[in-house]
Write a protein that holds these residues in place. Structure first.
Motif, PDB file in Angstrom:
ATOM      1  N   TYR A 131       0.832  -1.204   0.000  1.00  8.21           N
ATOM      2  CA  TYR A 131       0.000   0.000   0.000  1.00  8.21           C
ATOM      3  C   TYR A 131       0.868   1.257   0.000  1.00  8.21           C
ATOM      4  O   TYR A 131       1.806   1.383   0.792  1.00  8.21           O
ATOM      5  CB  TYR A 131      -0.893   0.005   1.240  1.00  8.21           C
ATOM      6  CG  TYR A 131      -2.005   1.032   1.207  1.00  8.21           C
ATOM      7  CD1 TYR A 131      -3.176   0.803   0.488  1.00  8.21           C
ATOM      8  CD2 TYR A 131      -1.887   2.225   1.911  1.00  8.21           C
ATOM      9  CE1 TYR A 131      -4.192   1.740   0.471  1.00  8.21           C
ATOM     10  CE2 TYR A 131      -2.903   3.165   1.904  1.00  8.21           C
ATOM     11  CZ  TYR A 131      -4.058   2.923   1.173  1.00  8.21           C
ATOM     12  OH  TYR A 131      -5.077   3.851   1.152  1.00  8.21           O
ATOM     13  N   ASN A 140      -6.082   2.817  -4.841  1.00  9.25           N
ATOM     14  CA  ASN A 140      -6.277   2.582  -3.423  1.00  9.25           C
ATOM     15  C   ASN A 140      -7.722   2.239  -3.082  1.00  9.25           C
ATOM     16  O   ASN A 140      -7.986   1.497  -2.130  1.00  9.25           O
ATOM     17  CB  ASN A 140      -5.788   3.780  -2.611  1.00  9.25           C
ATOM     18  CG  ASN A 140      -4.278   3.809  -2.505  1.00  9.25           C
ATOM     19  OD1 ASN A 140      -3.614   2.801  -2.760  1.00  9.25           O
ATOM     20  ND2 ASN A 140      -3.718   4.945  -2.143  1.00  9.25           N
ATOM     21  N   ASN A 141      -8.651   2.750  -3.862  1.00 11.21           N
ATOM     22  CA  ASN A 141     -10.058   2.404  -3.640  1.00 11.21           C
ATOM     23  C   ASN A 141     -10.299   0.912  -3.889  1.00 11.21           C
ATOM     24  O   ASN A 141     -11.076   0.259  -3.176  1.00 11.21           O
ATOM     25  CB  ASN A 141     -10.960   3.242  -4.538  1.00 11.21           C
ATOM     26  CG  ASN A 141     -12.419   3.114  -4.156  1.00 11.21           C
ATOM     27  OD1 ASN A 141     -12.777   3.135  -2.991  1.00 11.21           O
ATOM     28  ND2 ASN A 141     -13.282   2.963  -5.170  1.00 11.21           N
ATOM     29  N   LYS A 143      -8.105  -1.402  -3.356  1.00  9.79           N
ATOM     30  CA  LYS A 143      -7.528  -2.086  -2.192  1.00  9.79           C
ATOM     31  C   LYS A 143      -8.426  -1.950  -0.972  1.00  9.79           C
ATOM     32  O   LYS A 143      -8.560  -2.899  -0.182  1.00  9.79           O
ATOM     33  CB  LYS A 143      -6.127  -1.531  -1.911  1.00  9.79           C
ATOM     34  CG  LYS A 143      -5.150  -1.829  -3.039  1.00  9.79           C
ATOM     35  CD  LYS A 143      -3.755  -1.295  -2.759  1.00  9.79           C
ATOM     36  CE  LYS A 143      -2.815  -1.593  -3.917  1.00  9.79           C
ATOM     37  NZ  LYS A 143      -1.444  -1.133  -3.692  1.00  9.79           N
ATOM     38  N   HIS A 144      -9.035  -0.794  -0.795  1.00 13.57           N
ATOM     39  CA  HIS A 144      -9.952  -0.611   0.323  1.00 13.57           C
ATOM     40  C   HIS A 144     -11.113  -1.602   0.245  1.00 13.57           C
ATOM     41  O   HIS A 144     -11.451  -2.263   1.238  1.00 13.57           O
ATOM     42  CB  HIS A 144     -10.493   0.817   0.342  1.00 13.57           C
ATOM     43  CG  HIS A 144      -9.447   1.855   0.570  1.00 13.57           C
ATOM     44  ND1 HIS A 144      -9.659   3.196   0.344  1.00 13.57           N
ATOM     45  CD2 HIS A 144      -8.158   1.754   1.012  1.00 13.57           C
ATOM     46  CE1 HIS A 144      -8.555   3.872   0.629  1.00 13.57           C
ATOM     47  NE2 HIS A 144      -7.629   3.018   1.027  1.00 13.57           N
ATOM     48  N   GLU A 148     -12.054  -4.747   2.771  1.00 14.43           N
ATOM     49  CA  GLU A 148     -13.404  -4.820   3.349  1.00 14.43           C
ATOM     50  C   GLU A 148     -14.005  -6.216   3.149  1.00 14.43           C
ATOM     51  O   GLU A 148     -14.637  -6.773   4.058  1.00 14.43           O
ATOM     52  CB  GLU A 148     -14.303  -3.762   2.718  1.00 14.43           C
ATOM     53  CG  GLU A 148     -13.985  -2.336   3.158  1.00 14.43           C
ATOM     54  CD  GLU A 148     -14.648  -1.296   2.280  1.00 14.43           C
ATOM     55  OE1 GLU A 148     -15.487  -1.671   1.417  1.00 14.43           O
ATOM     56  OE2 GLU A 148     -14.333  -0.097   2.438  1.00 14.43           O
ATOM     57  N   GLU A 194      -5.294   4.429   8.261  1.00 16.28           N
ATOM     58  CA  GLU A 194      -6.377   4.064   7.341  1.00 16.28           C
ATOM     59  C   GLU A 194      -6.977   2.707   7.695  1.00 16.28           C
ATOM     60  O   GLU A 194      -8.199   2.568   7.825  1.00 16.28           O
ATOM     61  CB  GLU A 194      -5.851   4.039   5.907  1.00 16.28           C
ATOM     62  CG  GLU A 194      -6.835   3.485   4.869  1.00 16.28           C
ATOM     63  CD  GLU A 194      -8.105   4.315   4.728  1.00 16.28           C
ATOM     64  OE1 GLU A 194      -9.174   3.705   4.518  1.00 16.28           O
ATOM     65  OE2 GLU A 194      -8.022   5.561   4.834  1.00 16.28           O
ATOM     66  N   PHE A 195      -6.135   1.697   7.875  1.00 13.67           N
ATOM     67  CA  PHE A 195      -6.661   0.337   8.040  1.00 13.67           C
ATOM     68  C   PHE A 195      -7.020  -0.007   9.481  1.00 13.67           C
ATOM     69  O   PHE A 195      -7.412  -1.137   9.766  1.00 13.67           O
ATOM     70  CB  PHE A 195      -5.694  -0.668   7.421  1.00 13.67           C
ATOM     71  CG  PHE A 195      -5.685  -0.586   5.920  1.00 13.67           C
ATOM     72  CD1 PHE A 195      -6.729  -1.124   5.189  1.00 13.67           C
ATOM     73  CD2 PHE A 195      -4.672   0.089   5.253  1.00 13.67           C
ATOM     74  CE1 PHE A 195      -6.756  -1.017   3.801  1.00 13.67           C
ATOM     75  CE2 PHE A 195      -4.684   0.197   3.869  1.00 13.67           C
ATOM     76  CZ  PHE A 195      -5.738  -0.353   3.136  1.00 13.67           C
ATOM     77  N   LYS A 197      -9.476   1.724  10.674  1.00  9.41           N
ATOM     78  CA  LYS A 197     -10.894   2.102  10.649  1.00  9.41           C
ATOM     79  C   LYS A 197     -11.782   0.861  10.817  1.00  9.41           C
ATOM     80  O   LYS A 197     -11.483  -0.196  10.257  1.00  9.41           O
ATOM     81  CB  LYS A 197     -11.229   2.806   9.337  1.00  9.41           C
ATOM     82  CG  LYS A 197     -10.537   4.156   9.165  1.00  9.41           C
ATOM     83  CD  LYS A 197     -10.825   4.762   7.804  1.00  9.41           C
ATOM     84  CE  LYS A 197     -10.122   6.093   7.635  1.00  9.41           C
ATOM     85  NZ  LYS A 197     -10.334   6.675   6.273  1.00  9.41           N
ATOM     86  N   TYR A 200     -12.933  -1.976   8.060  1.00 13.62           N
ATOM     87  CA  TYR A 200     -12.106  -3.077   7.541  1.00 13.62           C
ATOM     88  C   TYR A 200     -12.152  -4.315   8.436  1.00 13.62           C
ATOM     89  O   TYR A 200     -11.731  -5.386   8.013  1.00 13.62           O
ATOM     90  CB  TYR A 200     -10.659  -2.612   7.373  1.00 13.62           C
ATOM     91  CG  TYR A 200     -10.526  -1.454   6.406  1.00 13.62           C
ATOM     92  CD1 TYR A 200     -10.752  -1.630   5.042  1.00 13.62           C
ATOM     93  CD2 TYR A 200     -10.193  -0.179   6.853  1.00 13.62           C
ATOM     94  CE1 TYR A 200     -10.641  -0.582   4.158  1.00 13.62           C
ATOM     95  CE2 TYR A 200     -10.076   0.883   5.971  1.00 13.62           C
ATOM     96  CZ  TYR A 200     -10.312   0.680   4.624  1.00 13.62           C
ATOM     97  OH  TYR A 200     -10.205   1.736   3.747  1.00 13.62           O
TER      98      TYR A 200
END
Length: 338
Positions: A131, A140-141, A143-144, A148, A194-195, A197, A200
């Motif tokens: 990342y 990146n979207n 990967k998000h 999830e 970020e991760f 959150k 995830y």
């Protein structure tokens, strides 16, 4: 704050020691391990050589580890010979990434699912994600959304989700160089933020340290990028970036430097919860195994390998914090002896 079901809590207990510290051994390498063994061997020992080496590491070193991380492609025989008190993590990602397309996009093993990994005996599922926080938002979207899905799959099977985060710079391939060292704290710490959150549904983060220790004042033999105080601040910022338990990966540095790094992190106020340590523990055992065979490999594991992991455990006892300090109060009951 980490929220755990009873099954996840019991799984994390199996993966940690009696004090709630994760002192896990990682040998889920596939392509890189093949290269290491083949470069040290005068003959082609093939896939069986990789399987045998993993079995050797598991049999000899899980006596001193709280858990072991393996891959289901070559590692399941090694899972079967681990110490009875060692928990098991299984990797879910394909090794490496497709360099012909941008973004180091993630991919899963074709014949595996979280359900199948759990059926194979996994106490937790690990996934490695490359990342770059500064890469194109469209990449990146993807990967998000991918993470999830993984989190939801682990929730459905009620099994802990360990997310391994490896930073990079899409515009600079030299992650060991000076220019990357300057941006690494931002890359690593913002990635952790970020991760962490809740969307995830990650239970434990496996992460790099936020600086390249080879450029830290007092550790560097050459150019210095970070003063001691700057480096400590980056470690503290990393710790403050997440409410989740997090553990450090060794990133292939020497066993001695990894131990020194953990002590440095603790002195900075970083509240990490253990390690998933791979090459720093066993990499120097590849050559005797590949050159001289099983007996020489076993001897190295029983001497140098054992020393590497027991010395690391001693440092962890002084530096790491129990994972349950980051979980809801209801799951902070004393841990049973392993």
């Amino acid at each position: 704050m980490l929220k755990l079901t009873e099954n996840k809590r019991e799984a994390l207990k199996r993966l940690s020691d009696e004090n709630g510290i994760i002192g896990a051994l990682a040998i889920d390498q596939r392509g890189s391990l093949k290269k290491m063994i083949s470069s040290a061997s005068t003959i082609d020992i093939g896939d069986n050589g990789i399987i045998d080496f993993k079995k050797m590491v598991s049999k000899e070193l899980t006596k001193y580890a709280s858990a072991i991380l393996l891959d289901p492609e070559y590692g399941l025989p090694a899972a079967g010979v681990r110490d009875v008190h060692a928990g098991l993590l299984l990797a879910y990602e394909k090794t490496g990434y497709d360099a012909t397309v941008p973004g180091r996009l993630p991919d899963l093993l074709d014949e595996w699912s979280v359900k199948r990994l759990k059926e194979a005996g996994a106490d937790a599922v690990k996934f490695l994600l490359y990342y770059d926080v500064d890469e194109d938002a469209a990449i990146n979207n993807i990967k998000h959304a991918f993470v999830e899905r993984l989190g939801s799959e682990c929730v459905a099977e009620d099994i802990p989700f360990f997310l391994e985060l490896v930073s990079y710079d899409a515009k600079n391939e030299d992650v060991k160089g000076v220019e990357y060292a300057k941006v690494k704290p931002h890359k690593v710490n913002d990635m952790m933020r970020e991760f962490s959150k809740p969307r995830y549904q990650v239970d434990v983060l496996k992460v790099e340290v936020p600086v390249n220790m080879n450029y830290v004042e007092g550790f560097s033999a050459g150019e210095v990028i970070y003063t001691i105080e700057q480096a400590k601040q980056y470690f503290k910022e990393q710790s403050d970036a997440t409410d989740l338990p997090y553990i450090y990966l060794s990133a292939g540095v020497s066993a001695e430097l990894f131990r020194e790094t953990l002590e440095f992190a603790a002195s900075a106020g970083a509240e990490f919860n253990g390690v998933l340590c791979g090459r720093a523990t066993w990499k120097n055992g590849v050559q005797p195994f590949a050159e001289l065979g099983d007996e020489a490999g076993c001897h190295w594991m029983q001497s140098e390998g054992k020393k590497n992991i027991t010395d690391l455990n001693e440092v962890l006892r002084k530096t790491a914090k129990p994972w349950f300090t980051k979980a809801e109060k209801w799951c902070q009951a004393p841990l049973v002896d392993k």
